[in-house]
Scaffold this active site. Sequence first.
Site, PDB file in Angstrom:
ATOM      1  N   LYS A  48     -15.056   8.125 -37.020  1.00 30.19           N
ATOM      2  CA  LYS A  48     -14.969   9.235 -37.977  1.00 30.19           C
ATOM      3  C   LYS A  48     -16.141   9.216 -38.951  1.00 30.19           C
ATOM      4  CE  LYS A  48      -9.900   9.290 -37.900  1.00 30.19           C
ATOM      5  NZ  LYS A  48      -8.675   9.084 -38.727  1.00 30.19           N
ATOM      6  N   LEU A  51     -14.192   2.228 -40.714  1.00 29.30           N
ATOM      7  CA  LEU A  51     -15.627   2.467 -40.556  1.00 29.30           C
ATOM      8  C   LEU A  51     -16.059   2.463 -39.084  1.00 29.30           C
ATOM      9  CD1 LEU A  51     -17.149   0.366 -43.494  1.00 29.30           C
ATOM     10  CD2 LEU A  51     -16.992   2.859 -43.322  1.00 29.30           C
ATOM     11  N   LEU A  52     -15.302   1.750 -38.243  1.00 32.15           N
ATOM     12  CA  LEU A  52     -15.651   1.684 -36.818  1.00 32.15           C
ATOM     13  C   LEU A  52     -14.811   2.632 -35.969  1.00 32.15           C
ATOM     14  CD1 LEU A  52     -16.047  -2.188 -36.408  1.00 32.15           C
ATOM     15  CD2 LEU A  52     -17.774  -0.501 -37.057  1.00 32.15           C
ATOM     16  N   TYR A  70       1.338  -5.954 -51.742  1.00 30.77           N
ATOM     17  CA  TYR A  70       1.191  -4.576 -51.277  1.00 30.77           C
ATOM     18  C   TYR A  70       2.137  -3.670 -52.062  1.00 30.77           C
ATOM     19  CZ  TYR A  70      -1.257  -6.465 -47.142  1.00 30.77           C
ATOM     20  OH  TYR A  70      -2.123  -7.122 -46.287  1.00 30.77           O
ATOM     21  N   PRO A  93      -9.368  -4.736 -38.408  1.00 27.89           N
ATOM     22  CA  PRO A  93     -10.225  -4.929 -37.236  1.00 27.89           C
ATOM     23  C   PRO A  93     -11.158  -3.769 -36.921  1.00 27.89           C
ATOM     24  CG  PRO A  93      -7.990  -4.418 -36.561  1.00 27.89           C
ATOM     25  CD  PRO A  93      -7.948  -4.630 -38.041  1.00 27.89           C
TER      26      PRO A  93
END
Length: 351
Positions: free
Chosen positions: A223, A219-220, A61, A214
């Site tokens: 928005k 995407l869930l 990261y 999660p």
Amino acid sequence: MEYRLLGRTGLKVSTITMGTMTIGGKNWAKMTGDLGVNEARRLVDMCLDAGVNLIDTADIYSDGTCEEILGEIIGGPRKNGVLIATKARFQMGASPNDAGASRYHLINACEASLKRLKTDVIDLYQLHERDGLTPLEETMEALDTLVRQGKVRYIGCSNFSGWHIMKALGISERDRRARFASQQIHYTLESRDAEYELLPISIDQGLGVLVWAPIAGGLLSGKHRRNQETPAGTRQFAGWTEPPIRDENRLWNIVDELVNIGESRGVSAAQVALAWTLGRPGVTSVIAGGRTEAQFADNLAAADFKLSVEERARLDLISQQPLIYPYWHQLNARDRLSEADLSLIRPHLEG
């Protein structure tokens, strides 16, 4: 905040894990966020105050910058019993041996992570991905060495296939090495592939399950909606392509249901998605991240949100995936199925 045992270990972890990919903002990770020390400190404190006791990161990261920032915030004596999980496997230098799961790389990578995190022990050290060139015997011996040296407390894997996991567990048992305590997987209402093998293996073999992304990279969250432009400021707007979406109409049907349930309960679609995942067989904790305090506050609230039986059934039905071979044939063995088998097959028996 609820705490669950991590697999067969005696270690209890919060059902919400703090994800940190948005910290650092270098190279590809910049698409997810670019939080600095002060911004990250506020989010870490928010999570700890809410009862989160596990923070997940990785050496890759922002090329180690994320670990360095976390080291500035939580390095040294740990407050509130916070646990650190990090990962190794990907390229971290110019040398051809600065990647993979060889003894050479894992030992070096662990020592580098310890230095960046300003700590003398990593609570959960995870293989970030499969290395198909290094013998698993060498990999598991290297991880066992780190445990025996006291540099690592528990080990885990991430993004392995079922046979990779079982082979590693078999080697650990045969050679009396430290075994995986957990696996970190992608698992959402939109992507339920892990139900075919990874979750049944976890139930059968006693592995904890940490779920990354999660809410499918946002995407869930509610928005993103059908026939609407990608919202500015999201990672998808910046060009992020994970997870791959193979059936867009199915995705939007799931989002519509999440929004409907969320509006009826006065919560966000993201909270509904997280609550569904936390209620699935085998799941220990969901890794929730974000770029803002508002996003973290919303994700943390999911720890106390419970779906009704009817709401869960609606989400199960609209997202259910077909049984692939050999699982559809195992319907014929319904008289002698284990709980691990039934974690996948039970809904198809009831349907």
